[in-house]
Design a protein around this motif. Structure first.
Motif, PDB file in Angstrom:
ATOM      1  N   GLY A 112       0.819  -1.208   0.000  1.00 34.93           N
ATOM      2  CA  GLY A 112       0.000   0.000   0.000  1.00 34.93           C
ATOM      3  C   GLY A 112       0.853   1.258   0.000  1.00 34.93           C
ATOM      4  O   GLY A 112       0.351   2.355  -0.223  1.00 34.93           O
ATOM      5  N   ASP A 113       2.140   1.087   0.230  1.00 33.21           N
ATOM      6  CA  ASP A 113       3.033   2.239   0.223  1.00 33.21           C
ATOM      7  C   ASP A 113       3.516   2.594  -1.176  1.00 33.21           C
ATOM      8  O   ASP A 113       4.256   3.544  -1.355  1.00 33.21           O
ATOM      9  N   VAL A 114       3.108   1.782  -2.140  1.00 30.60           N
ATOM     10  CA  VAL A 114       3.400   2.100  -3.536  1.00 30.60           C
ATOM     11  C   VAL A 114       2.095   2.569  -4.162  1.00 30.60           C
ATOM     12  O   VAL A 114       1.072   1.889  -4.074  1.00 30.60           O
ATOM     13  N   VAL A 166       4.433   6.764  -7.076  1.00 28.58           N
ATOM     14  CA  VAL A 166       4.863   7.319  -5.795  1.00 28.58           C
ATOM     15  C   VAL A 166       5.188   6.178  -4.836  1.00 28.58           C
ATOM     16  O   VAL A 166       4.436   5.208  -4.747  1.00 28.58           O
ATOM     17  N   SER A 167       6.295   6.305  -4.143  1.00 25.52           N
ATOM     18  CA  SER A 167       6.640   5.334  -3.111  1.00 25.52           C
ATOM     19  C   SER A 167       6.725   6.054  -1.777  1.00 25.52           C
ATOM     20  O   SER A 167       7.308   7.119  -1.664  1.00 25.52           O
ATOM     21  N   SER A 224      -5.436  -2.146 -19.734  1.00 26.92           N
ATOM     22  CA  SER A 224      -4.452  -3.040 -19.126  1.00 26.92           C
ATOM     23  C   SER A 224      -4.170  -2.617 -17.688  1.00 26.92           C
ATOM     24  O   SER A 224      -4.483  -1.506 -17.284  1.00 26.92           O
ATOM     25  N   ASN A 225      -3.570  -3.547 -16.968  1.00 28.75           N
ATOM     26  CA  ASN A 225      -3.034  -3.178 -15.665  1.00 28.75           C
ATOM     27  C   ASN A 225      -1.719  -2.441 -15.863  1.00 28.75           C
ATOM     28  O   ASN A 225      -0.879  -2.861 -16.642  1.00 28.75           O
ATOM     29  N   VAL A 226      -1.589  -1.345 -15.141  1.00 25.13           N
ATOM     30  CA  VAL A 226      -0.299  -0.663 -15.070  1.00 25.13           C
ATOM     31  C   VAL A 226       0.314  -1.053 -13.732  1.00 25.13           C
ATOM     32  O   VAL A 226      -0.357  -1.024 -12.709  1.00 25.13           O
ATOM     33  N   ILE A 227       1.563  -1.478 -13.779  1.00 21.20           N
ATOM     34  CA  ILE A 227       2.209  -1.990 -12.575  1.00 21.20           C
ATOM     35  C   ILE A 227       3.417  -1.127 -12.249  1.00 21.20           C
ATOM     36  O   ILE A 227       4.207  -0.801 -13.138  1.00 21.20           O
ATOM     37  N   VAL A 228       3.500  -0.739 -11.000  1.00 17.36           N
ATOM     38  CA  VAL A 228       4.680   0.000 -10.560  1.00 17.36           C
ATOM     39  C   VAL A 228       5.464  -0.889  -9.608  1.00 17.36           C
ATOM     40  O   VAL A 228       4.913  -1.438  -8.660  1.00 17.36           O
ATOM     41  N   VAL A 229       6.735  -1.064  -9.911  1.00 21.36           N
ATOM     42  CA  VAL A 229       7.620  -1.858  -9.063  1.00 21.36           C
ATOM     43  C   VAL A 229       8.620  -0.912  -8.415  1.00 21.36           C
ATOM     44  O   VAL A 229       9.194  -0.058  -9.090  1.00 21.36           O
ATOM     45  N   VAL A 230       8.784  -1.055  -7.120  1.00 21.21           N
ATOM     46  CA  VAL A 230       9.680  -0.175  -6.376  1.00 21.21           C
ATOM     47  C   VAL A 230      10.732  -1.015  -5.671  1.00 21.21           C
ATOM     48  O   VAL A 230      10.421  -2.069  -5.121  1.00 21.21           O
ATOM     49  N   LYS A 231      11.963  -0.553  -5.739  1.00 21.58           N
ATOM     50  CA  LYS A 231      13.015  -1.188  -4.947  1.00 21.58           C
ATOM     51  C   LYS A 231      13.361  -0.250  -3.811  1.00 21.58           C
ATOM     52  O   LYS A 231      13.774   0.891  -4.050  1.00 21.58           O
ATOM     53  N   ALA A 232      13.156  -0.721  -2.600  1.00 21.65           N
ATOM     54  CA  ALA A 232      13.449   0.106  -1.435  1.00 21.65           C
ATOM     55  C   ALA A 232      14.236  -0.713  -0.432  1.00 21.65           C
ATOM     56  O   ALA A 232      13.805  -1.811  -0.061  1.00 21.65           O
ATOM     57  N   ASP A 233      15.374  -0.189  -0.008  1.00 24.45           N
ATOM     58  CA  ASP A 233      16.226  -0.861   0.961  1.00 24.45           C
ATOM     59  C   ASP A 233      16.538  -2.292   0.521  1.00 24.45           C
ATOM     60  O   ASP A 233      16.548  -3.220   1.322  1.00 24.45           O
ATOM     61  N   GLY A 234      16.742  -2.484  -0.782  1.00 23.60           N
ATOM     62  CA  GLY A 234      17.150  -3.787  -1.292  1.00 23.60           C
ATOM     63  C   GLY A 234      16.009  -4.754  -1.579  1.00 23.60           C
ATOM     64  O   GLY A 234      16.218  -5.823  -2.127  1.00 23.60           O
ATOM     65  N   LYS A 261      14.189   4.743   1.792  1.00 29.01           N
ATOM     66  CA  LYS A 261      15.299   4.245   0.976  1.00 29.01           C
ATOM     67  C   LYS A 261      14.846   3.698  -0.376  1.00 29.01           C
ATOM     68  O   LYS A 261      15.364   2.682  -0.848  1.00 29.01           O
ATOM     69  N   THR A 262      13.872   4.326  -0.986  1.00 27.49           N
ATOM     70  CA  THR A 262      13.479   3.925  -2.335  1.00 27.49           C
ATOM     71  C   THR A 262      14.592   4.309  -3.298  1.00 27.49           C
ATOM     72  O   THR A 262      15.033   5.455  -3.313  1.00 27.49           O
ATOM     73  N   GLU A 263      15.078   3.331  -4.047  1.00 23.32           N
ATOM     74  CA  GLU A 263      16.201   3.612  -4.940  1.00 23.32           C
ATOM     75  C   GLU A 263      15.834   3.426  -6.407  1.00 23.32           C
ATOM     76  O   GLU A 263      16.539   3.910  -7.281  1.00 23.32           O
ATOM     77  N   LYS A 264      14.728   2.712  -6.658  1.00 22.11           N
ATOM     78  CA  LYS A 264      14.361   2.445  -8.052  1.00 22.11           C
ATOM     79  C   LYS A 264      12.849   2.402  -8.185  1.00 22.11           C
ATOM     80  O   LYS A 264      12.165   1.860  -7.317  1.00 22.11           O
ATOM     81  N   ILE A 265      12.342   2.983  -9.255  1.00 24.67           N
ATOM     82  CA  ILE A 265      10.907   2.918  -9.543  1.00 24.67           C
ATOM     83  C   ILE A 265      10.766   2.509 -11.008  1.00 24.67           C
ATOM     84  O   ILE A 265      11.396   3.099 -11.884  1.00 24.67           O
ATOM     85  N   ALA A 266       9.953   1.494 -11.259  1.00 22.71           N
ATOM     86  CA  ALA A 266       9.738   1.066 -12.644  1.00 22.71           C
ATOM     87  C   ALA A 266       8.252   1.044 -12.957  1.00 22.71           C
ATOM     88  O   ALA A 266       7.425   0.731 -12.092  1.00 22.71           O
TER      89      ALA A 266
END
Lengths: 103, 158
Positions: B65-67, B86-87, B130-140, B91-96
């Motif tokens: 829910g934080d994405v 939005v994340s 379509s579904n739009v998907i956001v992937v977040v990399k945070a703290d690894g 420590k969010t380092e990547k958003i796709a």
């Protein structure tokens, strides 16, 4: 070389908001022209943004990004007078760099 | 390095529909590039969501829910769909941003500097609803969120 980007950077309450509008066809490689030949893919695939001399954002893009791409993001710090530099590279190796001043 | 090149060759061989891009890559026109991290061709060429995630190193990310995906439910013009990712994770380092039903699912991935706020806005193309998907990399670790966007006019035709 491509046409110039429009870059707007504004600093407010310690946060710099950077908005970039690039001029690029962003051809997907899926489309066909009138004679039925596939229009080759042609798109920006890498974008780098710097605030001052610090790299604040690096993007990798695919052909699903819209024509004349728009990008907006925010960075902590920065103040009026700082330089924002944005560089893109497309899949044909073409590149363009533009600079704006934070206001 | 060797392994990476082998992988790339396999991707090229598999990507029949992308022969033009493949030829460009083989001729050295597409790559290589100096200074920047190498363009993740495998992720952009992926034909399934799982493959795209794997190529990004994000196997089965947890829903969070934080994405958040800020976009309208209906896009009138699939050629230009504004999406804000939005994340709220530290420590969010990547958003796709991915579009599940696009031929090239991965639209954009953003590597953020330590001072960059984890919210990016871009405009993407959508061939169909379509579904739009956001992937977040945070703290690894990887997290994701998805949202269906209805498209009334496709953006990948002509």
């Amino acid at each position: 070389m491509g046409s110039p980007m429009k870059i707007r950077a504004t600093s407010k309450d310690g946060v710099t908001e950077i908005k970039v509008l690039m001029s690029h066809e962003m051809e997907t490689g899926q489309r066909k022209d009138a004679s039925g030949a596939v229009v080759p893919a042609w798109f920006i695939n890498e974008v780098t943004a710097k605030l001052g001399d610090k790299t604040v954002l690096q993007a990798q893009w695919g052909p699903s990004v819209s024509k004349n791409p728009y990008l907006a993001f925010k960075v902590k710090g920065g103040q009026a007078g700082d330089k924002v530099t944005v560089t893109w590279v497309d899949n044909k190796g073409d590149t363009r760099t533009d600079t704006a001043t934070v206001s | 390095m060797n392994q990476h090149q082998t992988q790339r060759r396999q991707v090229l061989r598999a990507g029949g529909g992308l022969a033009v891009l493949g030829a460009l890559a083989a001729a050295g026109i597409v790559l290589p590039r100096q200074a920047l991290a190498e363009w993740n061709k495998q992720a952009f060429d992926a034909k399934t969501l799982d493959d795209a995630m794997k190529a990004m190193g994000a196997e089965a990310p947890a829903n969070s829910g934080d994405v958040q995906i800020v976009a309208s439910d209906i896009a009138e013009n699939g050629a230009v769909v504004p999406v804000q990712a939005v994340s709220k994770l530290p420590k969010t380092e990547k958003i796709a941003i991915l579009v599940e039903k696009n031929p090239s699912m991965l639209a954009a991935s953003f590597d953020l500097g330590p001072e960059t706020l984890p919210e990016v806005t871009a405009r993407i193309k959508m061939g169909q609803t379509s579904n739009v998907i956001v992937v977040v990399k945070a703290d690894g670790k990887f997290y994701m969120a998805s949202k269906e966007i209805k498209v009334t006019l496709g953006g990948c035709g002509g």
